[in-house]
Write a protein that holds these residues in place. Structure first.
Motif, PDB file in Angstrom:
ATOM      1  N   LEU A  31       1.212  16.834  -1.470  1.00 39.26           N
ATOM      2  CA  LEU A  31       1.715  16.957  -2.829  1.00 39.26           C
ATOM      3  C   LEU A  31       0.653  17.505  -3.774  1.00 39.26           C
ATOM      4  N   ARG A  32       1.113  18.189  -4.808  1.00 34.78           N
ATOM      5  CA  ARG A  32       0.239  18.577  -5.914  1.00 34.78           C
ATOM      6  C   ARG A  32       0.810  18.007  -7.197  1.00 34.78           C
ATOM      7  N   VAL A  33      -0.058  17.734  -8.146  1.00 32.28           N
ATOM      8  CA  VAL A  33       0.357  17.192  -9.434  1.00 32.28           C
ATOM      9  C   VAL A  33       0.669  18.343 -10.375  1.00 32.28           C
ATOM     10  N   VAL A  34       1.857  18.318 -10.975  1.00 31.88           N
ATOM     11  CA  VAL A  34       2.219  19.282 -12.008  1.00 31.88           C
ATOM     12  C   VAL A  34       2.472  18.475 -13.279  1.00 31.88           C
ATOM     13  N   SER A  35       1.870  18.890 -14.388  1.00 29.09           N
ATOM     14  CA  SER A  35       1.943  18.068 -15.594  1.00 29.09           C
ATOM     15  C   SER A  35       1.963  18.920 -16.848  1.00 29.09           C
ATOM     16  N   GLY A  36       2.406  18.302 -17.926  1.00 32.98           N
ATOM     17  CA  GLY A  36       2.423  18.942 -19.228  1.00 32.98           C
ATOM     18  C   GLY A  36       2.275  17.909 -20.321  1.00 32.98           C
ATOM     19  N   HIS A  37       1.671  18.322 -21.430  1.00 37.18           N
ATOM     20  CA  HIS A  37       1.505  17.475 -22.616  1.00 37.18           C
ATOM     21  C   HIS A  37       0.792  16.163 -22.300  1.00 37.18           C
TER      22      HIS A  37
END
Length: 215
Positions: A31-37
């Motif tokens: 898995l990879r972490v995808v994030s915003g704000h």
């Protein structure tokens, strides 16, 4: 020559150190972490190991968003085969919303899909399948909540034309689906939300032992 048999667990995540995003099935769906704000995950204790917590419920216009996503891989597509998937879920009663995604692959409007989510203020888990050829959501919803501040083991299971949901090993919902329903798309497996964008159906609790079993 016959094709090799499909492995049992095609993806499995226990979120324990040293690599919390490793696919413990051995099939490489890291898995990879995808994030915003400012969205982020954090480790929390669960049993003798660790789980991951997602951002709490947010009522602001702009809120933190974060999800975990695998690489896109055809071997995560069950097609017409039997399918089971699930997770250990921890969600407080005051953290529910109209819909929070636990695990999904694909989208209901633009591709086929399998999904586990927690629905509404009552916090009832539901399982969804969407066929790749015929539009329309096939859903089975649990008769009991999973949002009471305690850990619950939730499982979705498709076997032929039967589609079931189990909570803590007890059957809590059943429906019928077309026996030839097929799920296949080029989307990643996504955990904790659709992605990092606005309206990602963010999960607002903690998850552990997320898995997908095909065949």
């Amino acid at each position: 020559m016959l094709p090799p048999p499909v492995p049992a667990f095609i993806a499995r995540y226990d979120f324990n150190p040293p690599s919390a995003t490793r696919d413990d099935s051995g099939f490489g769906h890291t898995l990879r972490v995808v994030s915003g704000h400012g969205g982020r995950i954090r480790p929390v204790a669960h049993g003798t190991g660790a789980a991951i917590a997602f951002p709490p419920r947010c009522e602001r216009i702009i809120c933190p968003h974060v999800a975990l996503q695998s690489p896109r891989s055809a071997d995560l597509n069950p097609g017409k085969r039997d399918l089971a998937y699930g997770a250990d879920v921890l969600l407080a009663p005051d953290q529910t919303s109209k819909g929070q995604n636990v695990v999904q692959k694909g989208y209901s409007k633009t591709s086929s899909q399998y999904k586990l989510q927690i629905d509404g203020a009552a916090g009832q888990p539901s399982c969804v399948l969407v066929d790749e050829r015929r539009p329309g959501i096939r859903m089975v919803r649990s008769s009991v909540t999973a949002a009471d501040g305690r850990w619950h083991v939730v499982r979705c299971e498709r076997s032929g034309s039967r589609f079931d949901i189990y909570v803590d090993g007890v059957l809590r919902g059943r429906t019928r689906i077309p026996a030839d329903l097929s799920v296949a798309n080029n989307r990643p497996l996504s955990i904790g939300g659709k992605g990092a964008y606005f309206d990602n159906d963010q999960f607002n609790g903690a998850l552990d032992n997320v898995w997908v079993h095909i065949g």
